[in-house]
Design a protein around this motif. Sequence first.
Motif, PDB file in Angstrom:
ATOM      1  N   SER A 201      41.788  40.126  33.978  1.00  0.00           N
ATOM      2  CA  SER A 201      43.280  40.149  34.765  1.00  0.00           C
ATOM      3  C   SER A 201      44.131  40.644  33.605  1.00  0.00           C
ATOM      4  N   ASP A 232      45.829  42.169  41.401  1.00  0.00           N
ATOM      5  CA  ASP A 232      44.351  42.324  41.375  1.00  0.00           C
ATOM      6  C   ASP A 232      43.710  42.418  39.905  1.00  0.00           C
ATOM      7  N   ASN A 233      42.580  42.566  39.828  1.00  0.00           N
ATOM      8  CA  ASN A 233      41.813  42.586  38.501  1.00  0.00           C
ATOM      9  C   ASN A 233      41.737  44.286  38.150  1.00  0.00           C
ATOM     10  N   THR A 239      36.405  40.122  42.458  1.00  0.00           N
ATOM     11  CA  THR A 239      36.583  39.371  41.123  1.00  0.00           C
ATOM     12  C   THR A 239      35.539  38.365  40.986  1.00  0.00           C
ATOM     13  N   GLU A 259      39.517  41.542  45.374  1.00  0.00           N
ATOM     14  CA  GLU A 259      39.632  42.085  43.911  1.00  0.00           C
ATOM     15  C   GLU A 259      40.923  41.163  43.412  1.00  0.00           C
ATOM     16  N   SER A 261      43.170  38.395  41.370  1.00  0.00           N
ATOM     17  CA  SER A 261      43.411  38.172  39.977  1.00  0.00           C
ATOM     18  C   SER A 261      42.868  36.610  39.874  1.00  0.00           C
TER      19      SER A 261
END
Length: 296
Positions: A201, A232-233, A239, A259, A261
Amino acid sequence: MKLVVTGATGAAGSWIVDHFADAGHEVTGIDLERPSRERENATFLEADLTEQGQALEAILDPEPDAVIHFAGIPRMGITTGTETFLTNVSSAYHVFEAAGRAGADVIWASSESLYGMPFAQQPFLPDYLPIDETHPQRPEDGYGASKLVGEELAAKTVRKYGISVASIRPTWIQYPGEYRAIDEWTPFDPETADRSGCFWSYVDVRDVVSIVDAALEAEIDGHEPYLAAAPDNGLGRPTADAIETVFDGLPEDCDLESEQSAFSTAKARRELGWKPAHSWREARNETVDGPAFLDP
């Protein structure tokens, strides 16, 4: 408003000074060194905030409406864990005490590191995903512990003086055109990747500035923590799949989509009306001028 910003020549603090000075606020910037250039609507002071007398004078003299505290050692690995802990805790204590005496509300940089995973010797899985502000806090390092103690000091200051304190918990802060996290995570092979204590993250510094702005405008009652993360990551892949492969499992309670976080910003969205606006996909290669009062 009259604002005091600590860590004014630091990586994130300088962007905060620039933003509020641009908005016409009267900013007093405090750091261990003054910048080499002047800045309209900003006055800079040299002060060591680990020294109580210096902190009190530097913060009380401007008679601030609010104090934005971003000074301190920003992560593990810069100095010893002991020095990191003592510096961050003593400066937070002095800044909060001065703000309380001034009757000024506080917004300060806590960290997601207080949960314990980012700087653990062996990053571990959280109790549930996504992580929110109520997740148990188990730091093993001086930095995360300093932020945990800092939030207790924030609550103490609220009880003693009746001001409000917003503890912003950013994930790994990135800067437009210089996304070090993405460079570190690329290329990514989940079969061989090291465990990431922040679960890949991140947050753009401009979104850190905007959540500080939102907290300043909000009616906060007492002490409230707020996570700040991009939506998002930084991997460009699901993720939960990445975490499950690298960590050899997932917490039983896992509600991550695509995706998303690993850190939830639902509270900041709900209570502050804030949402992050920047993703690594565009910001990684953006050309954006940083604070002009700093040396290039």
